[in-house]
Design an enzyme around this catalytic site. Structure first.
Site, short mmCIF file in Angstrom:
data_model
loop_
_atom_site.label_atom_id
_atom_site.label_comp_id
_atom_site.label_asym_id
_atom_site.label_seq_id
_atom_site.Cartn_x
_atom_site.Cartn_y
_atom_site.Cartn_z
N SER A 83 0.85 -1.19 0.00
CA SER A 83 0.00 0.00 0.00
C SER A 83 0.88 1.24 0.00
O SER A 83 2.00 1.22 0.54
CB SER A 83 -0.88 0.01 1.25
OG SER A 83 -1.52 1.27 1.42
N TYR A 109 -1.77 0.49 10.14
CA TYR A 109 -1.78 -0.21 8.85
C TYR A 109 -0.54 0.15 8.03
O TYR A 109 0.13 -0.74 7.48
CB TYR A 109 -3.05 0.18 8.09
CG TYR A 109 -3.21 -0.48 6.74
CD1 TYR A 109 -3.72 -1.77 6.64
CD2 TYR A 109 -2.88 0.19 5.57
CE1 TYR A 109 -3.88 -2.38 5.41
CE2 TYR A 109 -3.04 -0.41 4.34
CZ TYR A 109 -3.53 -1.70 4.26
OH TYR A 109 -3.69 -2.29 3.02
#
Length: 233
Positions: A138, A151
């Site tokens: 990501s 995250y």
């Protein structure tokens, strides 16, 4: 008898994992699919038929990973592994100074430790056939977005883990792949109450990952944009 190449995809019951599984099965592949929710995975199995070997369970659990490893070894030839399953963490996402450490541990168990554990038992199978290992990353692992510390830091750790695995296993194509923003349940959970209908569906991003798998550039970290534009490093 026609050989069907086999891929193992974690998080195959929804979002990007489901879109990838559908695409590979449509191309004649067999897919070993995982998901925590057995009911969702069963619906995918009903849709895709015997091309999907459904193995429901939680990739953070050692006992489940042992079952998954047994399934992969029974299949034998494994061409592709995609560690797609991810945990966002609490929603709304807290700042790191307020992050409950037990929640952060859960994020790391899913996003870092589970992909490594799966790589450990699949690498021998991938080496045998010169296969491909892809860890889904990501941009939150690169950019310091406020509120994305749990995250994002887990994806940064996954990127480094992927780079070291690639250096240690040059006979296997090993990549971190950032698909970009997609219209998924997890993305919606990251932005509760926000309309995300304007961002791409996972199905539109799958072709870029398939290009990565087919073209096999040098090991490294890639984004969907690298292949959407036809430029790979």
């Amino acid at each position: 008898m026609v050989h069907r190449p086999t891929a193992l995809i974690t998080g195959a019951s929804a979002g990007f994992g489901l879109a990838l599984a559908r695409s590979l099965v449509g191309r004649g592949w067999q897919v070993i699919g995982t998901a925590r929710r057995a009911d969702r995975l069963e619906r995918v199995r009903a849709e895709l038929g015997d091309a999907l070997l459904a193995v429901p369970g939680d990739v953070t659990e050692p006992g489940y990973r042992a079952e998954l490893a047994d399934t992969a070894r029974r299949v034998g030839d494994l061409e592709v592994v995609v560690n797609n399953a991810s945990r966002l963490g609490p929603s709304p996402m807290p700042r790191l100074a307020d992050y409950a450490l037990d929640e952060l541990e859960s994020v790391y168990r899913t996003n870092v430790f589970a992909p490594l554990a799966i790589a450990q038992f699949t690498l021998p199978l991938l080496r045998a056939g010169g296969g491909v290992l892809v860890n889904i990353s990501s941009d939150a692992g690169v950019e310091p977005y406020p509120d994305w510390g749990g995250y994002g830091s887990s994806k940064a750790a996954l990127d480094q883990l992927t780079a070291i695995l690639a250096a240690e296993n040059p006979q296997v194509s090993i990549y971190a792949f950032d698909p970009g923003d997609m219209r998924t349940e997890m993305h919606q959970a990251a932005f509760p109450g926000t309309d995300i209908s304007g961002i791409p569906l996972p199905e539109t991003v799958v072709p870029t990952l398939l290009r990565l798998i087919e073209e096999r550039p040098k090991n490294g970290r890639y984004t969907a944009a690298d292949f959407a534009t036809g430029v790979a490093r």
